[in-house]
Every structure is written in C-alpha cells, then in structure tokens.
Design an enzyme around this catalytic site. Structure first.
Site, PDB file in Angstrom:
ATOM      1  N   GLU A 181       0.801  -1.233   0.000  1.00 43.46           N
ATOM      2  CA  GLU A 181       0.000   0.000   0.000  1.00 43.46           C
ATOM      3  C   GLU A 181       0.834   1.283   0.000  1.00 43.46           C
ATOM      4  O   GLU A 181       0.929   1.982   1.008  1.00 43.46           O
ATOM      5  CB  GLU A 181      -0.946   0.012   1.207  1.00 43.46           C
ATOM      6  CG  GLU A 181      -1.920  -1.141   1.198  1.00 43.46           C
ATOM      7  CD  GLU A 181      -3.009  -1.001   2.254  1.00 43.46           C
ATOM      8  OE1 GLU A 181      -2.962  -0.039   3.039  1.00 43.46           O
ATOM      9  OE2 GLU A 181      -3.896  -1.856   2.278  1.00 43.46           O
ATOM     10  N   GLU A 371      -5.259  -8.583   0.727  1.00 46.79           N
ATOM     11  CA  GLU A 371      -5.777  -8.292   2.072  1.00 46.79           C
ATOM     12  C   GLU A 371      -7.254  -7.960   1.993  1.00 46.79           C
ATOM     13  O   GLU A 371      -7.689  -7.223   1.121  1.00 46.79           O
ATOM     14  CB  GLU A 371      -5.097  -7.062   2.698  1.00 46.79           C
ATOM     15  CG  GLU A 371      -3.755  -7.286   3.333  1.00 46.79           C
ATOM     16  CD  GLU A 371      -3.228  -6.032   4.039  1.00 46.79           C
ATOM     17  OE1 GLU A 371      -4.034  -5.196   4.495  1.00 46.79           O
ATOM     18  OE2 GLU A 371      -1.998  -5.898   4.108  1.00 46.79           O
TER      19      GLU A 371
HETATM   20  C1  BGC Z   1      -2.444  -2.727   6.051  1.00 50.11           C
HETATM   21  C2  BGC Z   1      -2.330  -3.550   7.314  1.00 50.11           C
HETATM   22  C3  BGC Z   1      -3.374  -3.058   8.300  1.00 50.11           C
HETATM   23  C4  BGC Z   1      -4.743  -3.303   7.705  1.00 50.11           C
HETATM   24  C5  BGC Z   1      -5.902  -2.892   8.604  1.00 50.11           C
HETATM   25  C6  BGC Z   1      -3.850  -2.499   5.592  1.00 50.11           C
HETATM   26  O1  BGC Z   1      -3.954  -1.196   5.157  1.00 50.11           O
HETATM   27  O2  BGC Z   1      -1.668  -3.291   5.042  1.00 50.11           O
HETATM   28  O3  BGC Z   1      -1.037  -3.469   7.807  1.00 50.11           O
HETATM   29  O4  BGC Z   1      -3.252  -3.639   9.543  1.00 50.11           O
HETATM   30  O5  BGC Z   1      -4.867  -2.578   6.508  1.00 50.11           O
HETATM   31  O6  BGC Z   1      -5.885  -1.544   8.890  1.00 50.11           O
END
Ligand code: BGC
Length: 470
Positions: A181, A371
């Site tokens: 990101e 993610e």
């Molecule tokens: C990030 C993580 C973070 C997750 C939840 C993502 O933007 O890569 O490191 O914990 O979101 O906020």
C-alpha cells in the site's frame, strides 16, 4: 453455521477452482516483537510509537505476538486452518541494521537473514507457500535520519535491500510483493503525519510519491532479474468511490478521490503516468521532482496486482480539503449501521466493483486479493470466540469474489487480513482483525469461529479438530 452459509451452499474451496490461492497476510512490525534482538535496529515505527500521543492506546509493538519466537507453532496452526499460502514481510532493519548494505557501506546482519530462512524453511516443510512482501512500512530509522522517502537516494537504498533479499531467499521463495500500500505510507507518513515517521508537509508529498513509484518499479525489475521464475506483484489499497449526491460537483470530487486512492500508483506502473488530469498538482512531479528518463523507469510489467480492499468510500465536494476539494461522508452520516471497529462500512459489493475496476486496465492480467478483513470487538467465552460478524464479512466478500470469477474477471487468490490479532499501527492493539484471537498478556492463541469456518471451507472437514494453542 450462519444462515449465509446455507444461502451459499455451493461455496467450498473447489468452487473457486484448483489454482485459487488461499492464505492470510501479516506484516513484520505488527507481529514479530523482538525489536532489539539479534542485531535488529529501530524502524520508524519503533521511534514513532514511543512518541507521546502517536498511538491511540500509547502502546508499541515491542512484544506484539512474539511471532519471532513462536513462528513454528503459529505456522503449524496456520497450516491446520487449511491455508496454503502465508504472506509476511521482511523487517528491513533486521536484515540491514544501518539501512544500507555492504555495497553502500553498511552491515549485513546474518542473524536477521537466518530468522527469515528458518521461517521460510518451516513454511515449506509444512507444505505452505511463502509470499514475501519486501516493504510493509517499517523503514529503518537510520534511513529516516538520512531523509527517508523524500530523499531520492531511497531508490538506491531500496534497490540494494531488494537485491540482497532476492539473492538470499529467491531460490526458495517464488512469490514476491514489492510494496504494501504505497498510498498509505507515503501520504499518512509524510503528509498527514498519522503514521510513522509522522512528518507533515506538502513540500515532501510529491518527492515521496515519485520516489515510492520509482522504487516500486525498480523493485519489480530486481526481483525479475534475480528470480526469473518468480511471480512478481505489488499491492494497492483500493476502494470504489461513490459521489454522495448526483450533483456534478460531487461527481467531480469522486473522480479526484478515485485518482488519489485507486490510480496514483498503479497507473505509472502500467506506463500511463500519474493521473494529472484529475489531480493537477501531480504535474509538479514531472516539472520539479523527476529526472530525465524517470517517467519511463516508472513502468514495470507486474505478473499480478495485489488488491487490498476493505470498504467503499462515499465523497462530496468540500472547500476544506486543499488540492483534493473533497471529503468522505462518514457511514454514520449516511445512517449506515454495518461498520467495523475502524469505522469502516461493510459493503460486500464493493469487492466485486473494485475487482471489476482494476480488471479494466489492459496491463492487469492477474489479481490477488492480498488483504481483506474486519475488526470487531471480540471476547473469549468458555474458550471460544464467536465472531459472527467477522465470519459473515469474509463469507460475503468472498462471495463477491466468486461472482467476479464467474464473470470471467482474473481474480485468483484471497489473503485474509489477518492470521493473528496484532498491533494495528496508530490504533494500538484494540482493533482485532485476526482469525485467531491473541491474549496479549499470556500470548495464548484461540481460534475464532471465523478461523474455524475457514478451516472447514479449506479442509472440508466435518468434525473440526481442536486446534487451539497456547
Ligand atoms: C495494512 C495492514 C493493516 C490493515 C488494517 C492495511 O492497510 O496493510 O497493515 O493492519 O490494513 O488496517
């Protein structure tokens, strides 16, 4: 199981096809702990979290999940849950305590390399595929002291780090992610100051964006050169952007936010340049920041893009936000009740829409959801965590991925964020995203109902083994 599962009765791992990748995603600083062990030096997050008022709860990740010591049992548990891929990041200052390596006059920390070798070997021995993220926000403090991301030398520092890591692990690791990101660490770290290193200046913004985009492409080239049989990708935070009203002004505001949140880093990689039409201030990069030849160097042909998607954004025109002239309309103001502990709207269809949006780029051939997940308040009762809301989040978002697949969109993997509850950056330990609950006093792990659901989905077991561990 919940009503949703019955509704999605055709829903098991086979529905997604034999090549679909199932994993979880993690990040070094959020789980490892052991911040001063075996030669590791501080990262910007160690420094930042020690400053008063930077972390809501006043906590640091000094201990976190103690993954540095517990990786063996944790990976066993991960395997028992049925996942076949484990995404983790490398702590740059564990491997290069001076930030730079021998080529640029710094030390190589063999103990740091040894830790990641053990971790990778253990993954492989368990039959899980390691996916490495080179950079998940924890810049060595030594490099921040030399100017950090606003300093153009960062491109060479990062290139050396990427070179060392791919030479060290490339014979065993074939899935590489360059950046996690870029928008988050560049804008939150150097413009709004909410994340480490907590700097706030508009003057830094364009150099940080440009150096990040250069490092993204340079990293891709280094992985491809050193590990020719690797799958190389990089990740983007992304959200479909909806205008609050049908007015032209809100429509234009949505287009600007879309350019910032979704297009800023992928388009230069695809050879399309920065989205200057919607965000004219970005033209300052070519005029004042870039060197001759840079615009070509921004492009790299990634094998896959990693989409990290959690929520949609609804925006309206605003005079209060300079350059962007837009602001988000919070879910509360829109009377949306399905929000997470982070205040994010749960809106599953946005997963379909964002896959569709990124699939439209000609250069995007393969998408992994690297993610997605949700933080909800959890309690352990009689040894169990009944996190129905999180379970439904994953079911519903996965269902949208299935829809996308069925419509022929090239989505081929899902990495749940995240395996273990962990240090949620500026929020501290309070928001829990894990499929496994962590008691941070005792380090006891308890698989949540969401983790059990994944286990059932992925292993097709009808009677689930008791895999809770301490
Ligand atoms: C990030 C993580 C973070 C997750 C939840 C993502 O933007 O890569 O490191 O914990 O979101 O906020």
């Amino acid at each position: 199981m919940t009503a949703l599962l019955t509704e999605y009765s055709d829903f098991d791992r086979h529905t997604f096809g034999p090549d679909f990748v199932w994993g979880t995603a993690t990040a070094a600083y959020q789980i490892e702990g052991a911040v001063d062990r075996d030669g590791r030096t501080p990262s910007v997050w160690d420094t930042f979290s020690r400053q008063k008022g930077k972390i809501k709860t006043g906590e640091t990740a000094d201990v976190a999940c103690e993954f540095y010591d517990r990786y063996e049992s944790d990976l066993r548990l991960h395997k028992e849950l049925g996942f076949d891929a484990f995404r983790f990041s490398l702590s740059w200052s564990r491997i290069l305590p001076d930030g730079v390596g021998p080529k640029l006059g710094g030390r190589l920390n063999e103990a740091g390399l040894a830790f990641y070798n053990r971790l990778i070997d253990h993954c492989l021995a368990l039959g899980m595929t390691p996916w490495i993220t080179l950079y998940h926000w924890d810049l060595p403090q030594a490099l921040e002291n030399k100017g950090g991301w606003p300093n153009r030398n960062i491109v060479d520092w990062f290139a050396e780090f990427a070179d060392i890591c791919t030479k060290a692990f490339g014979h065993k690791v074939k899935h590489w992610i360059i950046l996690n990101e870029p928008l988050a660490f560049s804008v939150l770290g150097y413009f709004t100051g909410q994340h480490a290193p907590g700097r706030r200046s508009f003057r830094n913004l364009l150099p940080v964006i440009h150096h990040t985009a250069l490092a993204q492409a340079e990293g891709g080239r280094i992985v491809r050169q050193n590990v020719p049989d690797a799958q190389v990708g990089t990740t983007f935070s992304c959200s479909p952007i909806d205008p609050f009203t049908a007015s032209t002004r809100d429509g234009a505001a949505a287009a600007r936010v879309d350019a910032l949140m979704n297009r800023l880093f992928i388009e230069p990689a695809l050879g399309l340049g920065y989205p200057t039409k919607e965000l004219p201030f970005l033209a300052g990069i070519a005029k004042k920041v870039a060197k001759p030849g840079d615009m070509e160097r921004l492009a790299f042909d990634f094998d896959f893009v990693g989409l990290q998607h959690y929520f949609r954004a609804v925006v309206e025109h605003s005079y209060f936000m300079p350059y962007l002239w837009a602001s988000q309309v919070s879910p509360l103001r829109r009377n949306v009740s399905t929000i997470t502990e982070m205040g994010w709207e749960v809106y599953p269809e946005s997963m379909y829409r964002i896959i569709q949006q990124f699939s439209q780029y000609e250069g995007v051939r393969k998408i992994h959801i690297t993610e997605s997940g949700a933080a909800f308040y959890d309690t352990v009762q009689n040894g169990a965590v009944n996190d129905t809301a999180r379970l439904e989040y994953h079911q519903n978002y996965l269902y949208q991925i299935l829809r996308a697949k069925r419509d022929g969109l090239p989505v081929t993997g899902y990495f749940a964020w995240t395996f273990l509850d962990n240090f949620e950056w500026a929020e501290g330990y309070r928001p829990r995203f894990g499929l496994v609950y962590v008691d941070f006093r005792t380090q006891q792990r308890t698989v949540k109902a969401s983790g059990r659901w994944f286990q059932q989905l992925l292993t097709n077991q009808h009677r689930l083994a008791d895999v809770n561990q301490s």
